[in-house]
Design an enzyme around this catalytic site. Structure first.
Site, mmCIF file in Angstrom:
data_model
loop_
_atom_site.group_PDB
_atom_site.id
_atom_site.type_symbol
_atom_site.label_atom_id
_atom_site.label_comp_id
_atom_site.label_asym_id
_atom_site.label_seq_id
_atom_site.Cartn_x
_atom_site.Cartn_y
_atom_site.Cartn_z
ATOM 1 N N HIS A 37 2.705 33.665 27.341
ATOM 2 C CA HIS A 37 4.043 34.211 27.597
ATOM 3 C C HIS A 37 3.986 35.715 27.870
ATOM 4 O O HIS A 37 4.624 36.215 28.807
ATOM 5 C CB HIS A 37 4.943 33.928 26.393
ATOM 6 N N GLU B 129 14.010 38.748 29.528
ATOM 7 C CA GLU B 129 13.502 37.427 29.166
ATOM 8 C C GLU B 129 13.942 36.337 30.137
ATOM 9 O O GLU B 129 13.130 35.493 30.540
ATOM 10 C CB GLU B 129 13.940 37.046 27.749
#
Length: 451
Positions: free
Chosen positions: A284, A329
């Site tokens: 990530h 995000e």
């Protein structure tokens, strides 16, 4: 953090309250009259109450032509700081501003009538003070974590946690020898995502991703090293990486961005579920977040959110964290009439990267005031996304929101000293203006030579 496709039971928010640390330091800003012995009188008050000072700085008073202000930092070794504040006010007539990391202490001191603000780091080295105050995971795993019953995996997580716990600013980030199984997990994710990037990722991401492949070892067969990436980012935008063992509070994480520091994990998800992770992992961080930190406009946007968080009240930290969630995000942008992904949670998720550009979710215009109030799940695909025209547009809108934050000062980042300057005196504003005049002179000279 749902990173590549699976869905689990939804939670309401990713906002993480900061840790109340009674052993942390407290900073006081107080004024005294310009007369012989004024500082000595103030220091006697601290000594009387057994307060140990770790830092002191003097400056011309902001509001008084005949006085000075002192910025001091003291250790919270006892409960006498509020008594010091009272004595400074009654004996010296001082106005006092309190900056404390411990909420209970800050509230107790503020009850004596002095304004207060949450403590925040002033120099990049100050990040050492909270980088290990993680809230979840680290080497300990929840019972529903895929690796909870895997003792080998848990021991491996402890190795990564130890690296982060022992790291200090200025040190090279220790290199990790990843196992064949870990590299295989990385390769599975890397291959699936890179096939989607040309059609689903924003142009800025697709422009910089090849640079990481050329300079930082981004391949399907090897997991890049944080130190190599950090060195590359410092040369491009001044960002750098710092290893972290798990999730920080929202306040602490955003504070790192103010210094162009991204707290990054080094561990990788459990191999039994390569397309899912309940927490941020190296896939990530390095695939989703890192590439755009090498884009100047995105780096500036990220830092603006971080700077806005310094000294902000808790309710505003939650607003800023929510805006961060829907931009850095899970943000979308419009390019050449099409929606593209730029959020790290999308760019590191094979499933959600396809879903977010379909006709299933709602897409609204990014408006920080409204976006900052939007509720959202954190372990399933987002039902609502927010789109912006450009990073510059998003930055301008965030700056307008930040002007509403109730704090008794403004801040700016000094890249030469790697420190945050508090702009709360006329002298500091004049000094800042002089620096800007120098930059404008350079700009004027360059324009004259080109045009």
């Amino acid at each position: 953090m749902d990173s590549v496709g699976n869905q689990t039971k939804a939670k309401e928010s990713s906002y993480r309250k900061d840790v109340s640390d009674p052993n942390s330091e407290t900073s006081l800003i107080f004024s005294v009259k310009e007369e012989v012995g004024s500082l000595a009188d103030a220091l006697k008050i601290f000594k009387k109450h057994g307060i140990n000072l770790t830092f002191i700085e003097s400056r011309v008073s902001q509001g008084k032509d005949d006085g000075y202000e002192f910025v001091i930092t003291c250790q919270n070794t006892n409960e006498q700081v509020s008594d010091v504040v009272n004595d400074l006010k009654t004996e010296l007539g001082s106005a006092v501003l309190i900056l404390s990391r411990d909420k209970e202490k800050k509230d107790a001191i503020a009850s004596c009538g002095s304004p207060s603000a949450p403590w925040f780091p002033r120099h990049i080295e100050d990040l050492d003070q909270f980088a290990n105050q993680i809230l979840t995971y680290g080497s300990e795993l929840d019972a529903d974590h895929p690796g909870f019953k895997d003792q080998v995996y848990r021991a491996r997580r402890k190795e990564f946690a130890d690296i982060a716990f022992n790291y200090r600013h200025g040190q090279p980030i220790p290199r990790v020898t990843y196992t064949e199984e870990e590299r295989k997990t990385w390769g599975t994710i890397f291959n699936k995502l890179t096939n989607l990037f040309p059609t689903h990722a924003c142009r800025e991401f697709n422009r910089v991703f090849p640079l990481l492949q050329e300079n930082c070892g981004y391949t399907a067969d090897s997991i890049p090293q944080l130190e190599d990436i950090s060195q590359f980012l410092q040369k491009t935008t001044g960002f750098r990486l710092r290893p972290v063992a798990g999730l920080l509070s929202s306040r602490d994480f955003l504070a790192g961005l103010a210094f162009r520091v991204f707290h990054s994990t080094q561990y990788i998800r459990h191999p039994s579920m390569p397309l899912y992770t309940p927490e941020p992992d190296v896939c990530h961080e390095l695939i989703g977040h890192v590439p755009l930190f090498s884009d100047p406009a995105f780096a500036q946007f990220s830092q603006e959110i971080g700077l806005a968080s310094l000294g902000a009240p808790d309710e505003w930290i939650e607003k800023l964290a929510t805006c961060y969630w829907f931009t850095v995000e899970f943000g979308l942008c419009r390019q050449e009439g099409e929606l593209k992904a730029y959020g790290a949670g999308l760019l590191s998720s094979f499933g959600e990267l396809q879903y977010c550009l379909s006709d299933k979710p709602k897409v609204q215009e990014f408006d920080p005031i409204k976006t900052g109030e939007q509720k959202y799940p954190i372990t399933e695909y987002q039902p609502i996304y927010f789109a912006t025209e450009s990073f510059e547009s998003a930055k301008s809108k965030m700056q307008a929101l930040c002007e509403l934050i109730p704090r008794p000062f403004s801040v700016r980042y000094n890249p030469y000293t790697l420190s945050v300057e508090v702009l709360d005196t006329k002298d500091k504003l004049l000094q800042f203006a002089h620096q800007m005049q120098g930059d404008f002179s350079i700009l004027k000279d360059a324009l004259n030579r080109i045009l």
